[in-house]
Every structure is written in structure tokens, then in C-alpha cells.
Design an enzyme around this catalytic site. Structure first.
Site, mmCIF file in Angstrom:
data_model
loop_
_atom_site.group_PDB
_atom_site.id
_atom_site.type_symbol
_atom_site.label_atom_id
_atom_site.label_comp_id
_atom_site.label_asym_id
_atom_site.label_seq_id
_atom_site.Cartn_x
_atom_site.Cartn_y
_atom_site.Cartn_z
ATOM 1 N N GLU A 31 0.852 -1.187 0.000
ATOM 2 C CA GLU A 31 0.000 0.000 0.000
ATOM 3 C C GLU A 31 0.891 1.241 0.000
ATOM 4 O O GLU A 31 1.817 1.334 0.792
ATOM 5 C CB GLU A 31 -0.911 -0.025 1.239
ATOM 6 C CG GLU A 31 -1.646 1.255 1.537
ATOM 7 C CD GLU A 31 -2.506 1.763 0.396
ATOM 8 O OE1 GLU A 31 -3.326 0.996 -0.136
ATOM 9 O OE2 GLU A 31 -2.326 2.947 0.017
ATOM 10 N N HIS A 49 -25.684 -1.323 -1.646
ATOM 11 C CA HIS A 49 -26.840 -1.140 -2.514
ATOM 12 C C HIS A 49 -27.571 -2.460 -2.719
ATOM 13 O O HIS A 49 -26.948 -3.510 -2.786
ATOM 14 C CB HIS A 49 -26.381 -0.605 -3.872
ATOM 15 C CG HIS A 49 -25.756 0.752 -3.789
ATOM 16 N ND1 HIS A 49 -26.487 1.899 -3.652
ATOM 17 C CD2 HIS A 49 -24.450 1.139 -3.787
ATOM 18 C CE1 HIS A 49 -25.664 2.944 -3.591
ATOM 19 N NE2 HIS A 49 -24.427 2.509 -3.673
ATOM 20 N N VAL A 172 4.175 0.868 -5.443
ATOM 21 C CA VAL A 172 4.750 0.010 -6.478
ATOM 22 C C VAL A 172 5.134 0.899 -7.662
ATOM 23 O O VAL A 172 4.293 1.587 -8.233
ATOM 24 C CB VAL A 172 3.744 -1.067 -6.911
ATOM 25 C CG1 VAL A 172 4.267 -1.851 -8.112
ATOM 26 C CG2 VAL A 172 3.455 -1.995 -5.736
ATOM 27 N N LYS A 245 -25.759 8.052 -9.175
ATOM 28 C CA LYS A 245 -26.981 8.020 -8.379
ATOM 29 C C LYS A 245 -27.346 9.396 -7.841
ATOM 30 O O LYS A 245 -28.338 9.559 -7.165
ATOM 31 C CB LYS A 245 -26.825 7.013 -7.255
ATOM 32 C CG LYS A 245 -26.619 5.600 -7.782
ATOM 33 C CD LYS A 245 -26.407 4.583 -6.674
ATOM 34 C CE LYS A 245 -25.969 3.246 -7.216
ATOM 35 N NZ LYS A 245 -24.551 3.232 -7.650
ATOM 36 N N ARG A 306 -13.692 8.373 -7.339
ATOM 37 C CA ARG A 306 -14.094 7.039 -7.799
ATOM 38 C C ARG A 306 -13.292 6.713 -9.056
ATOM 39 O O ARG A 306 -13.046 7.586 -9.891
ATOM 40 C CB ARG A 306 -15.575 7.001 -8.162
ATOM 41 C CG ARG A 306 -16.525 7.159 -7.004
ATOM 42 C CD ARG A 306 -16.972 8.581 -6.856
ATOM 43 N NE ARG A 306 -18.360 8.773 -7.250
ATOM 44 C CZ ARG A 306 -18.947 9.950 -7.279
ATOM 45 N NH1 ARG A 306 -18.279 11.039 -6.945
ATOM 46 N NH2 ARG A 306 -20.205 10.053 -7.656
ATOM 47 N N CYS A 397 -16.153 14.864 22.520
ATOM 48 C CA CYS A 397 -17.270 14.949 21.570
ATOM 49 C C CYS A 397 -17.809 13.559 21.226
ATOM 50 O O CYS A 397 -19.007 13.345 21.158
ATOM 51 C CB CYS A 397 -16.846 15.659 20.294
ATOM 52 S SG CYS A 397 -16.144 17.300 20.557
ATOM 53 N N CYS A 432 -15.569 19.156 17.570
ATOM 54 C CA CYS A 432 -14.395 20.017 17.769
ATOM 55 C C CYS A 432 -13.251 19.604 16.860
ATOM 56 O O CYS A 432 -12.228 20.281 16.801
ATOM 57 C CB CYS A 432 -13.963 20.063 19.229
ATOM 58 S SG CYS A 432 -12.708 18.867 19.697
ATOM 59 N N CYS A 437 -8.564 17.285 21.925
ATOM 60 C CA CYS A 437 -7.926 16.028 22.317
ATOM 61 C C CYS A 437 -6.737 15.616 21.474
ATOM 62 O O CYS A 437 -6.051 14.666 21.818
ATOM 63 C CB CYS A 437 -8.952 14.902 22.369
ATOM 64 S SG CYS A 437 -9.640 14.482 20.755
#
Lengths: 479, 416
Positions: A31, A49, A172, A245, A306, A397, A432, A437
Site C-alpha cells: 500500500e 446497494h 509500487v 446516483k 471514484r 465529543c 471540535c 484532544c
């Protein structure tokens, strides 16, 4: 020598990895980013879907149908949230009502069961906050929602438990065929390659001289709303156009409301910037659906690309090499189809000579990460007794405890960036946006992953949060 | 679960909560609990190491931590229970709550609650700034915490979006740490910050501050590489032709503060859509009897001294509270953004402080308070800006003149 290298750790690559984990194989997932699900798989609608939308007799129709059937069991075994909440396609004009009938017929051809067209009264009963000029809707009770990055993580973590290796921050760049194997980046040898590189899958195919593909990145922008107002119960679509869509409204599995995506074709594969045009487009289309949405409850905006290639998925061996399998153009319904694609890849590998021996000790489950907000008071009390750090709230939060952060750092795929922690725990994801944090979380990464404060990243390779230390006070740095 | 009862539970141990708890104790309440989610009391004051705090209340220029210490010391001789690292996870209108800390969950019943949770910063996400989402984007307060508490510089070349006080203070602070603050942009034609902060930035530190300017894109994949900025038209929309690129590695957002009322909403307290804080009466009592609010959770203040004074008033009024025989609404004209309190339920009080903000910059304008078309208070002001909260005090003689709803207005001098 690896038996199989999977390129890309999105929802598709992780599903392939999960399926390969069932066999006695040496498998590596490569990756280029620092974590799973950092691109398209983290920025999409999160919808499983039901399948009425696909052209009949396409791979999309086939994979969608199978994938949708596989999800409930997978969600149970791998412990990721899956909620079958149903969907509505709204029609506000007579023209749109006609289109609903076309969609219904298409759904029946695609073997999608339980579809029906419902009238205005029923629509407003199901969704009281929709504008009252709605005429009819196509109701698909089997539509479900998942959290796409949590699902990706679940497949990937299960793969790790079954000895699949993951290598991050490793793009890669070269693939050389040597006798019976490939040599990737001049260092990694493998017999088979699965190209699950999303918007970059055409570039990866070109590395083995397969230049038949040209991916068009299609930008989809979204607005995310605070959890407090629960306005909608179903996934709400407008009637589709040729660009997809359309802009939809959906609850997320975490109770936020999400609106999007836009659909703008572009050439730059790295440009996932949110645009003013996109924001305005979404805001304008909201008012067509509901006038109850207050835009001052928006927490953030984001966008994803996409991978568009022609009209259908490409799931086949390369014409240059039958040990190289292309998964190309996996746009919507890619999320819904991913488990089916994962199984299909196994069949393709078998057909092309890979010896697949099931593992006797395959581990089909993934342990559910503890979330204190999901516990009853009694369960929570017991948990704090066993480990007081569950009682120390770090993210106010989203109510996330210190121990949940530590757990995320120590999981099979470690979270050592702020975005990694965010996607695994929801800390910093609330109103926030980490203002309170994120420093606390950096301290925890520093302590538990042994990374100096100054080296802690947001996400990518060069995304260091801090520039330099100005005080010689070591109290906040363990190293 | 353990159950505990308190005469008063104060939620939040910042300046509002401290002053509220101490005042309530000094005036007769004994069984008091302060719940604080951080590991120390004092709230955001602890990261405000600049001075200027306490001029009104202590007649001294203190730093934030010093101002906090003045209050925290006063806790020493008082039997006030303090729970640190403790979060309220559930609360209802019967003043029952569930709190959590490392010892577990505790159930608490309160006779009175003082809400003092403060506020949070509005984020880049909330104002929908277009562009990428790289590292190097901070709210001004987060940058302040990184520099002052943690001792790290977030970047070298900085653009600050919004000229709120924290942004101006950070512009100064970062310059002192040898970072280059290239620009402060302000979408409005005026700053929402205090005049003293604007003057210091522009004149003493020579930091450019551009009004009528907004940021139209954040650039950079991994780390910020720059921002696009543009002038805005009179509708505050960017003018495309004026767009220009400014390189930087850090963007700070100082674009407003929002009262943290998620707990108040859980209780079912009515919220003012403008202040984003509870609707209160002259006692600073919310729509739920026995629950009071003060400080930045009620409405955003610019001076901490005013927060402490407001907290004292809330504590005093919960002790001296009388019945509610009347209802008088406080309304205002188009030049005013909000007024706190929003309603009055008792006029049998010594004094009434009305806090408000104006919508624009007004010079030599008149503040007037009317009831039943009769002017009961008026005052000419040299200058009023949206950045400075204005407070006026009505005394009993004036309060006696209130016959009907109260109406606040700013009468603008036409010649100006």
C-alpha cells in the site's frame, strides 16, 4: 518469494487479502499510503446497494447481488457495524415517477427482491422530514449501510490474523517479469499479482505493459453533519442521472447525517480537494429533498475519487500475463461488491494455476474493538474496574477513552497516525475536530508506539504535525 | 452504582465554574461538587500565558495561570469536592447525572446545577473552507496549547484566518517564537478582536491584517504548502479575479467560539439560536428550574473578568432566588445581535446587568432601554464594535420603571 502480492489496501484489496488468508499461501499487501482505506474506501457513501441500479447482465449487477448477500455474515464474523436500514428513491415529478418504474423493472431483472413503489403518504410516514411535494418513491428495504473504512480495516485485520503481511508507505513503481515470477520495486518477488490499486490501477497495469485502461477519477464531495439531530432513517436517493446516483442523504452507522456525493470527472488522480462549487452544489440539492436540514450543523466536508472505466467492472487476468489479475473501474457499487470480487479473484487464481490448499487453522473471526459508548452502565462499570483507563475520557465529543486509543495503537494493523486513530476510534471526529484532544492523542502515540512527538504524522509520509521543539521540557516526550 | 447528593454541582472547573462554586460556598451552600474533565482546574486560562487578565476584578495585570491560581487558592479553606479527569456522560432534567472517571461510574443527584462548560473553537470544517486536508491546519487555541503547554512550534510560515482574539494573540506569540506570520485575513470589514490586540499586532509587530479577505483554498497533500486568498464582495463572497496564492506551511483558524451546550441539550434546556447558549432570566436560570448557566457556555465573553462576575451573579441568585410572579421579555432592534438575559421573571432585585453585542461598528451612538415606550436608560458610547461585549447596569430605581417588555436599541447618529 510470495505466492501473491496484492497492490492496494482499499476495500477491494483488503477483501482479496481476507480471501487469500483462507489458504496456505504467502501473501503480501503493498500500500502506498500509511494505512488501509485512506483514499476512495474512506470517502464514499458507505452503502450496500440492493442492486436495482445496475444494468442487467453486467459484472456490476452480478457482483453487487452476491456481495450484498455475503455482507450480513461477514459483518457478524468480522464484527463491523452493518445496518439494514432500507433506501428510498424519491420522485418529485411525473417524469421521475416514470423512472421509478424503469428502476423497479431493472431491479427485478437483476433478481433484487422486495422492491416496491410506495405512494406519498407512505414516504412521509417513513421519512417525515422530506419535502411534502414528493410524489412517489422506490422502496428497497434491503439496502444497508456500513462504515467503509471500519469494514476495510476488519477485512485487513482478519487477513493479518491469518498471516497475510501488509506493507505501508510502499508505492509500487516497477514490476519486472523474471522467468516464472515478478520482481516488484527490485526487491519483492512473487508469482501472482492482484492489481487493486483503485484510481491508479491503470498505471499499475501499464507496469506489465497492459495499456488498455484509462481511469477517469470522478470526484465526489460530501458534507458531514453532527450526530445530535437524527433527521432521516433511510438512505435517500434522488432519481439517478447518467453521472450516477446523484446527491443522496444517508445516516451513517455512527448516527451522523451525510450528504453527497457530487460527480465531477477530472484528470488529476491526486486532487481530492473539496471545492466551493461542490459545497454549493450539495447545499443547493439538499433543499430539493428536505428543508429541515440546518447547514450550521455541518462538522466537516471531505471528498473522494471514484475509479471510472467505461460502464462495468473489469475483473480478469491481463492479456499480457495470466498471473496478473486486473481489478479495474471498481466504482459504485464497488463497496457492496467487494466481498464477491474477493471470492471471484480466488476462482481466477485457481483457473490460472495457483495451488490453493485451505488452511486448517483459518481464523474466520475478528475481535470487536471495545467501544465504551456501546456498553450498558453495568458492563462499563465492570470494564473500568478491570482497567481504569477505560474511565479516562480523552475525546469528549465522541466519548472515547484513553484505553480505546491505546488499543487502536496496538491492534493487528497499528494506528500510529492521527488519522489512523481517528478512523479506528472516532476520536477527533466530532464537532471540535480534535481541537481539544489531538494533543492528548499525540502523547499516547508517543508513549505507546515510541514515536517522538516531532515525528508524529497526520496521515501521509510527509504529514508531520509539529515543526520543532521550542522548550527543553521533556515531560511531554518519552523519547 | 454509588449515589451521591449535592446541594450544588458545578459542571466545569474553568473561570466560570471556580467563581460560581466559591461564591456559592461563601454564601451558605456547603455541599458543592466541581466536575472537571481535564487533569487540572482553570480551563483554557492555563494555556493563556499572556497578561491582561484580572484588570477589573483584581486591579492587576495577571497571566492566565496566575488569574486561575487566584481562584484555585480560594478553594483551599473551603470544603468543596473536586473531581478531575471526570466527564458527565448522562444528565437529565431532574438534575440526576452519571459521571465517569478512573474509579468508575457514579450517579449524582443535585439540588442545583451550574453549567460552566465553556466553549469550543469553530473549525475549518464547520466553516467549509475548500481545499485539501493536510497536516498543518490548527485552530488558534490548539496552536496556543501546542506552543505554551507542550513547547512545540507548529510551523514556520503561518497564515491566520480570522482576526478573533486568540488568532491575534497567537500571531504575536508565534512571531516571538521566530515563526513568520505572513498574513491575518478577516472576511469582515472590521476585526472581532479587542482593540488592544489589533493595535499590538499591526503596530508593534507589523503583522499584515487584511480586511474583506477570505481564504478560498488550502493547498498541499501531506503538509500545507499554501493558501489561496481573495477579496470578498459586499455579500462576503470571494471575487475570483482577486484570488492570489500565499505560500505557508501552517494555517490557523480563529473564526469564532461556540458555547459547548451538548449537555444542556441532553437535559432539554432551551437554547438561544444566536448566542448558542441557554435562554436565561435575570437569575441566569435556564428554562429548567434549578439549572443555571454562566461564562462562555452562556454566551461568549471577551474578558475573563466578566466571566467571573457573571458566575458570581449566578451563584448569588441561586441562593437569593424568589418566586417567579412575572414574565418580561427582553427584545432588541436590528443593530443588536443578542442580549443576555433573554427574559426577566422578577423585578424585585437590586440591579440588573444586561450583556449584549452589536452587529456592526457604531460611533457616537446611543444605547437606549425602553419599556412601554418610556426610556428608562440611555447612554452615549464613543465606539461600539461586534468584538466587544457591552454591559449596562440598571439599578432598582430604573427597574421600578419597567412596566412591560424591555426593548434595547442602538440609535445611530445619522451624521456619522
Amino acid at each position: 518469494m510470495y505466492d501473491v502480492v496484492v497492490i492496494g489496501a482499499g476495500i477491494v484489496g483488503s477483501n482479496v487479502a481476507y480471501n487469500l488468508g483462507k489458504y496456505r499461501l504467502k501473501v503480501l499487501v503493498m500500500e502506498k499510503e500509511s494505512d488501509v482505506a485512506t483514499k476512495t474506501s474512506k470517502a464514499n457513501s458507505g452503502i450496500i446497494h440492493s442492486g436495482y441500479d445496475n444494468k442487467p447482465n453486467t459484472l456490476k449487477a452480478k457482483m453487487n447481488l452476491i456481495g450484498t448477500q455475503l455482507y450480513p455474515k461477514l459483518a457478524k464474523e468480522l464484527n463491523f457495524p452493518y445496518q439494514k436500514i432500507g433506501s428510498l428513491v424519491l420522485a418529485f415529478t411525473n417524469e421521475q415517477v416514470k423512472q421509478l418504474t424503469i428502476l423497479l423493472d431493472q431491479g427485478i431483472k437483476n433478481k433484487v427482491t422486495d422492491l416496491s413503489i410506495i405512494d406519498k403518504q407512505k414516504v412521509l410516514e417513513l421519512e417525515p422530514n422530506i419535502n411534502t411535494n414528493v410524489k412517489k418513491a422506490l422502496y428497497a428495504p434491503n439496502t444497508a449501510i456500513i462504515c467503509p473504512y471500519e469494514a476495510t480495516l476488519a477485512f485487513a485485520e482478519n487477513a493479518v490474523l491469518n498471516n497475510v503481511q501488509f506493507q505501508f508507505d510502499d508505492a509500487v513503481v516497477t514490476i519486472i517479469k523474471e522467468d516464472d515470477h515478478f520482481l516488484i520495486n527490485n526487491k519483492i518477488k512473487c508469482r501472482y499479482i492482484i492489481n487493486a490499486a483503485g484510481v491508479y490501477s491503470d498505471d499499475i497495469a501499464k507496469l506489465v505493459n497492459d495499456d488498455r485502461f484509462q481511469i477517469t477519477p470522478r470526484k465526489g464531495e460530501y458534507l458531514l453533519f453532527d450526530r445530535l439531530d437524527h433527521l432521516f432513517n433511510h438512505v435517500i436517493f434522488q432519481t439517478p442521472t447518467k453521472m450516477g446516483k446523484g446527491i443522496l442523504i444517508t445516516p451513517t452507522v455512527n448516527g451522523n447525517t451525510m450528504i453527497g456525493p457530487t460527480a465531477v470527472d477530472q484528470t488529476d488522480k491526486d486532487d481530492d480537494a473539496v471545492t466551493q462549487l461542490g459545497i454549493d452544489m450539495i447545499k443547493n440539492s439538499i433543499s430539493n429533498i428536505s428543508n429541515k436540514i440546518e447547514t450550521d450543523k455541518i462538522i466537516t466536508s471531505f471528498s473522494g475519487l471514484r475509479a471510472i472505466f467505461k460502464d462495468d467492472f473489469v475483473i480478469e487476468t491481463s492479456n499480457k500475463d495470466n498471473h496478473f489479475i486486473n481489478l479495474i473501474g471498481i466504482s459504485s457499487p464497488g463497496l457492496a461488491s467487494a466481498p464477491a470480487i474477493g471470492e471471484y479473484v480466488i476462482d481466477l487464481l485457481k483457473e490460472n494455476g495457483l495451488n490453493l490448499q485451505p488452511k486448517a487453522n483459518f481464523m474466520p473471526y475478528r475481535e470487536k474493538p471495545i467501544r465504551i459508548t456501546e456498553l450498558s452502565n453495568d458492563q462499563y462499570q465492570k470494564l473500568i474496574r478491570s482497567n481504569p483507563l477505560y474511565g479516562k475520557i480523552v475525546c469528549r465529543c465522541e466519548v472515547v477513552s484513553e484505553q480505546e486509543i491505546i488499543n487502536a495503537i496496538n491492534r493487528p494493523i497499528r494506528a500510529i497516525t492521527l488519522d489512523g486513530i481517528k478512523r479506528r476510534t472516532r476520536a477527533m471526529m466530532g464537532r471540535c475536530q480534535g481541537g481539544f484532544c489531538s494533543t492528548r492523542i499525540m502523547e499516547l502515540i508517543n508513549k505507546h508506539a515510541n514515536i517522538p512527538m516531532i515525528k508524529i504524522k497526520k496521515s501521509g509520509k510527509d504529514s508531520m504535525i509539529l515543526y520543532k521543539q521550542i522548550k527543553e521540557d521533556e515531560s511531554h516526550d518519552q523519547k | 452504582m454509588i449515589k451521591n447528593n449535592y446541594q450544588l454541582v458545578v459542571i466545569g472547573g474553568g473561570p466560570a465554574g471556580l467563581a460560581g462554586a466559591i461564591t456559592a460556598y461563601e454564601n451558605g451552600l456547603s455541599n458543592i461538587l466541581i466536575i472537571e474533565r481535564n487533569e487540572q482546574l482553570g480551563g483554557i486560562l492555563q494555556q493563556c500565558i499572556h497578561n491582561g487578565f484580572g484588570l477589573h476584578l483584581f486591579k492587576e495585570e495577571l497571566t492566565g495561570p496566575e488569574y486561575a491560581a487566584r481562584w484555585i487558592q480560594q478553594l483551599n479553606d473551603k470544603k468543596i469536592t473536586i473531581m478531575l479527569n471526570t466527564t458527565v456522560i448522562d444528565i437529565n432534567e431532574n438534575k440526576e447525572m452519571t459521571i465517569v472517571n478512573e474509579t468508575g461510574l457514579t450517579h449524582i443527584c443535585a439540588e442545583r446545577i451550574l453549567l460552566a462548560m465553556g466553549c469550543r473553537e469553530r473549525t475549518r470544517g464547520a466553516i467549509l473552507t475548500p481545499g485539501y486536508r493536510p497536516a498543518g491546519i490548527f485552530t488558534a487555541g490548539l496552536a496556543q496549547k501546542l506552543v505554551n503547554i507542550y513547547g512545540y512550534l507548529p510551523g514556520q510560515e503561518i497564515v491566520i484566518v480570522g482576526s478573533g482574539d486568540i488568532g491575534l494573540i497567537m500571531a504575536r506569540r508565534l512571531t516571538l517564537e521566530r515563526a513568520k506570520v505572513k498574513l491575518i485575513t478577516e472576511i469582515m470589514p472590521y476585526s472581532s478582536g479587542l482593540i488592544r490586540n489589533i493595535v499590538q499586532c499591526q503596530e508593534d509587530f507589523m503583522i499584515p491584517l487584511r480586511y474583506n479577505t477570505t481564504i478560498t483554498k488550502i493547498c498541499g497533500q501531506d503538509r500545507v504548502t499554501g493558501v489561496m486568498i481573495a477579496n470578498v464582495d459586499k455579500d462576503r463572497k470571494p471575487i475570483k479575479e482577486t484570488e492570489e496564492f500565499i505560500s505557508c506551511d501552517t494555517v490557523l483558524f480563529s473564526v469564532g467560539l461556540i458555547p459547548e451546550n451538548e449537555l444542556s441539550q441532553k437535559i432539554g434546556i432551551s437554547i438561544d439560536p444566536i448566542t448558542k447558549g441557554p435562554i436565561v432570566d435575570q437569575n441566569l436560570e435556564t428554562s429548567v428550574p434549578g439549572i443555571y448557566a454562566c461564562g462562555n457556555v452562556l454566551h461568549v465573553h471577551d474578558l475573563v473578568d466578566n466571566v467571573s462576575s457573571e458566575a458570581k451573579r449566578a451563584a448569588m441568585s441561586m441562593i437569593n432566588k424568589t418566586n417567579k410572579p412575572i414574565l418580561i421579555n427582553v427584545s432588541f432592534d436590528k443593530n443588536i445581535r443578542y442580549v443576555v438575559p433573554q427574559k426577566l421573571t422578577n423585578l424585585n432585585i437590586n440591579e440588573l446587568i444586561l450583556s449584549f453585542r452589536v452587529k456592526n461598528v457604531y460611533r457616537q451612538a446611543m444605547i437606549s432601554v425602553k419599556s412601554n415606550d418610556m426610556v428608562i436608560y440611555s447612554q452615549k458610547k464613543h465606539i461600539m464594535t461586534p468584538g466587544e461585549m457591552i454591559q449596562i447596569k440598571l439599578i432598582s430605581k430604573q427597574l421600578e420603571m419597567i412596566k412591560d417588555d424591555l426593548f434595547l436599541s442602538i440609535e445611530v447618529n445619522k451624521n456619522e
